[in-house]
Design a protein around this motif. Sequence first.
Motif, PDB file in Angstrom:
ATOM      1  N   SER A  75     -18.693 -10.430   7.933  1.00 24.83           N
ATOM      2  CA  SER A  75     -17.494  -9.607   8.054  1.00 24.83           C
ATOM      3  C   SER A  75     -17.463  -8.697   9.275  1.00 24.83           C
ATOM      4  CB  SER A  75     -17.320  -8.754   6.796  1.00 24.83           C
ATOM      5  OG  SER A  75     -18.419  -7.866   6.634  1.00 24.83           O
ATOM      6  N   VAL A  76     -18.600  -8.448   9.916  1.00 27.17           N
ATOM      7  CA  VAL A  76     -18.629  -7.522  11.044  1.00 27.17           C
ATOM      8  C   VAL A  76     -17.792  -8.045  12.216  1.00 27.17           C
ATOM      9  CG1 VAL A  76     -20.668  -8.442  12.256  1.00 27.17           C
ATOM     10  CG2 VAL A  76     -20.194  -5.977  12.295  1.00 27.17           C
ATOM     11  N   VAL A  77     -17.526  -9.353  12.221  1.00 27.47           N
ATOM     12  CA  VAL A  77     -16.659  -9.939  13.253  1.00 27.47           C
ATOM     13  C   VAL A  77     -15.284  -9.280  13.244  1.00 27.47           C
ATOM     14  CG1 VAL A  77     -15.373 -12.046  13.842  1.00 27.47           C
ATOM     15  CG2 VAL A  77     -17.818 -12.149  13.448  1.00 27.47           C
ATOM     16  N   THR A  78     -14.753  -8.979  12.046  1.00 33.62           N
ATOM     17  CA  THR A  78     -13.411  -8.394  11.965  1.00 33.62           C
ATOM     18  C   THR A  78     -13.365  -7.013  12.597  1.00 33.62           C
ATOM     19  OG1 THR A  78     -13.851  -7.476   9.744  1.00 33.62           O
ATOM     20  CG2 THR A  78     -12.887  -9.686   9.865  1.00 33.62           C
ATOM     21  N   ILE A  79     -14.485  -6.262  12.530  1.00 31.63           N
ATOM     22  CA  ILE A  79     -14.534  -4.947  13.173  1.00 31.63           C
ATOM     23  C   ILE A  79     -14.466  -5.113  14.682  1.00 31.63           C
ATOM     24  CG2 ILE A  79     -15.925  -2.875  13.518  1.00 31.63           C
ATOM     25  CD1 ILE A  79     -17.101  -3.356  10.717  1.00 31.63           C
ATOM     26  N   GLY A  80     -15.275  -6.016  15.218  1.00 33.18           N
ATOM     27  CA  GLY A  80     -15.229  -6.290  16.645  1.00 33.18           C
ATOM     28  C   GLY A  80     -13.869  -6.792  17.086  1.00 33.18           C
ATOM     29  N   ALA A  81     -13.238  -7.631  16.261  1.00 39.89           N
ATOM     30  CA  ALA A  81     -11.937  -8.188  16.617  1.00 39.89           C
ATOM     31  C   ALA A  81     -10.853  -7.110  16.645  1.00 39.89           C
ATOM     32  CB  ALA A  81     -11.559  -9.291  15.637  1.00 39.89           C
ATOM     33  N   GLY A  82     -10.908  -6.161  15.705  1.00 41.01           N
ATOM     34  CA  GLY A  82      -9.954  -5.055  15.724  1.00 41.01           C
ATOM     35  C   GLY A  82     -10.073  -4.236  17.007  1.00 41.01           C
ATOM     36  N   LEU A  83     -11.317  -3.944  17.398  1.00 37.47           N
ATOM     37  CA  LEU A  83     -11.544  -3.234  18.667  1.00 37.47           C
ATOM     38  C   LEU A  83     -11.065  -4.080  19.850  1.00 37.47           C
ATOM     39  CD1 LEU A  83     -15.142  -1.837  18.002  1.00 37.47           C
ATOM     40  CD2 LEU A  83     -12.989  -0.550  17.956  1.00 37.47           C
ATOM     41  N   GLY A  84     -11.293  -5.396  19.762  1.00 30.65           N
ATOM     42  CA  GLY A  84     -10.848  -6.292  20.826  1.00 30.65           C
ATOM     43  C   GLY A  84      -9.343  -6.308  20.972  1.00 30.65           C
ATOM     44  N   GLY A  85      -8.632  -6.219  19.854  1.00 28.51           N
ATOM     45  CA  GLY A  85      -7.176  -6.165  19.907  1.00 28.51           C
ATOM     46  C   GLY A  85      -6.690  -4.930  20.649  1.00 28.51           C
ATOM     47  N   LEU A  86      -7.304  -3.773  20.377  1.00 24.75           N
ATOM     48  CA  LEU A  86      -6.935  -2.540  21.077  1.00 24.75           C
ATOM     49  C   LEU A  86      -7.276  -2.622  22.557  1.00 24.75           C
ATOM     50  CD1 LEU A  86      -8.058   0.229  18.544  1.00 24.75           C
ATOM     51  CD2 LEU A  86      -5.726  -0.472  19.096  1.00 24.75           C
ATOM     52  N   LEU A  87      -8.483  -3.095  22.852  1.00 25.15           N
ATOM     53  CA  LEU A  87      -8.904  -3.229  24.245  1.00 25.15           C
ATOM     54  C   LEU A  87      -8.016  -4.224  24.995  1.00 25.15           C
ATOM     55  CD1 LEU A  87     -11.000  -2.659  26.493  1.00 25.15           C
ATOM     56  CD2 LEU A  87     -12.339  -4.572  25.586  1.00 25.15           C
ATOM     57  N   TRP A 140      -6.200  -7.937  11.855  1.00 21.70           N
ATOM     58  CA  TRP A 140      -7.643  -7.887  11.604  1.00 21.70           C
ATOM     59  C   TRP A 140      -8.008  -6.809  10.596  1.00 21.70           C
ATOM     60  CZ3 TRP A 140     -10.776 -11.657  12.527  1.00 21.70           C
ATOM     61  CH2 TRP A 140     -10.477 -12.560  13.552  1.00 21.70           C
ATOM     62  N   THR A 141      -7.268  -5.700  10.601  1.00 29.33           N
ATOM     63  CA  THR A 141      -7.526  -4.654   9.606  1.00 29.33           C
ATOM     64  C   THR A 141      -7.220  -5.161   8.204  1.00 29.33           C
ATOM     65  OG1 THR A 141      -6.974  -2.921  11.217  1.00 29.33           O
ATOM     66  CG2 THR A 141      -6.931  -2.307   8.887  1.00 29.33           C
ATOM     67  N   CYS A 142      -6.093  -5.848   8.062  1.00 31.25           N
ATOM     68  CA  CYS A 142      -5.730  -6.410   6.758  1.00 31.25           C
ATOM     69  C   CYS A 142      -6.711  -7.484   6.323  1.00 31.25           C
ATOM     70  CB  CYS A 142      -4.310  -6.966   6.800  1.00 31.25           C
ATOM     71  SG  CYS A 142      -3.024  -5.710   6.948  1.00 31.25           S
ATOM     72  N   ALA A 143      -7.190  -8.288   7.293  1.00 32.97           N
ATOM     73  CA  ALA A 143      -8.188  -9.314   6.961  1.00 32.97           C
ATOM     74  C   ALA A 143      -9.448  -8.669   6.399  1.00 32.97           C
ATOM     75  CB  ALA A 143      -8.519 -10.141   8.202  1.00 32.97           C
ATOM     76  N   PHE A 144      -9.887  -7.567   7.017  1.00 30.63           N
ATOM     77  CA  PHE A 144     -11.081  -6.860   6.550  1.00 30.63           C
ATOM     78  C   PHE A 144     -10.843  -6.283   5.150  1.00 30.63           C
ATOM     79  CE2 PHE A 144     -13.713  -3.037   6.186  1.00 30.63           C
ATOM     80  CZ  PHE A 144     -14.967  -3.574   6.440  1.00 30.63           C
ATOM     81  N   ILE A 145      -9.660  -5.688   4.941  1.00 26.22           N
ATOM     82  CA  ILE A 145      -9.347  -5.070   3.641  1.00 26.22           C
ATOM     83  C   ILE A 145      -9.328  -6.118   2.537  1.00 26.22           C
ATOM     84  CG2 ILE A 145      -7.524  -3.923   2.321  1.00 26.22           C
ATOM     85  CD1 ILE A 145      -6.790  -2.431   4.919  1.00 26.22           C
TER      86      ILE A 145
END
Length: 500
Positions: A86-98, A438-443
């Motif tokens: 699941s840690v991929v979704t955290i990185g992906a959320g940051l990637g979306g912002l970046l 990605w936030t919803c995917a994590f939730i």
Amino acid sequence: MNHEEESRPLLAEENSVQTIEGRSEQDAYLEKVKNGKLFLATLAAVLGPLSFGFVLGYSSPAIPDLQRNSDERLRLTAEEASWFGSVVTIGAGLGGLLGGWVVERIGRKLTLMFCAMPFIFGFTIMIAAQNHWMLYVGRILTGLASGVTSLVVPLYISEMAHERVRGAVGSCVQLMVVTGIMGAYIAGLFQGWRWLAITCAIPPTVMLVFMCFMPETPRYLLTRGKRREAEEALRFLRGPHAPVEWECDRIEEASREEEGHFSLADLKDPGIYKPLGVGVMMMLLQQFTGINAIMFYAETIFEQAHFKNSDIATVVVAATQVVFTAVAALIMDRAGRKVLLILSGVAMCVSEVVFGIYFKLSTMEHGNSSLLKALSGTHGTVSETPPNDLTWLALASMGVFITGFALGWGPTPWLVMSEIFPMRARGFGSAVCVLTNWTCAFIVTKTFQNLMDLITSAGTFWMFSGLCALNVIFTIFFVPETKGKTLEEIQAHFKRTLYR
């Protein structure tokens, strides 16, 4: 036939773009367009989503291998495996912002080349991993690259493509994601986790090389005042016979209304807050279809159906997604976005109602607790629940759901996201949409087991079914049909000045 009648076709052929007004002028221009190099540029770009798919698919075969690892420094417990996945979704959320910031600063092409690096570095770290933290860092880096990719590739393709093929090439983003997932599953049947990481590093490496020879998008170049470079890019994408000066003029004229950089004050503009609302809701509703819930149950259902090798069964599921996502790409520009979204929502809604009935009937005989044990990995209960004569119901429901998702709510939200934002807000709007997704995917992933404990398995799927019904209602009333429209016409729709 007199001389005047004979000369008429020649005159129309020579001056079609200059003399025919309105929509027919656009059709005359598109008749001269050749799509070969546009498809080539699309192929180079969608190696990014292919890499993204390998990232998502990597954890499924790698986690069991790591849990059996003889080296204690690398062996994963159940909790560590959960974080590894699941840690991929955290990185992906940051990637979306970046990605939303970078794509406006250095352009679409360079951003796409830039995001190949964390893919490559992330998998390299996992290949060389000596402890858990190296594995986590590798996953976060590949997640970061996935977040940037999920933002920039749809933008790059939509700004390159013309309206006749934009739906088809835009749908290739999701097609390559599910192809990457299937590729990781298949490679995982034959390779250990280190060799699998080496395989996963190949697509982003090839993408980095190929993108060196592809152009920047003409729309981005025109917003930076680079008319000559934009014409060269269009000539590459449209072929030597298309009068690309006409398309440049059209884009420039629309761009003059969008001059200036985006600021938060622009959120008062209906041309920005309306598409932002549509994009965010589509991303939210995509995740709340329950796709992760279905995939969570997939292996257990196949085991209950007495498939001897559940690994092969997951490949079958992934292959189903690939086939029907490809069908969606082929018919997207003919059927339209709204029709596919509505059919997709109805199919998923019905299938999840049946899923709920399946679990309700199963738990009436065996109790919900045994199902939860089966899902948590207690293999002794798998053969006991549910009864074999109900298994066909679950398999049929899963097939209908995956088919429906692949035809509509899988690829279309990403395509619509890339079409609806005005130029100056495209980076910001896409970043918000990607972060929402990605936030919803994590939730959903993290709360799914809690939902089953709280309202039972049947109740959880009935809840997702209700949300799928909401998807259909939202599509009917709020999602614009973008088939056959230029990006400028789509944006004008939100300003209520065009687009009937």
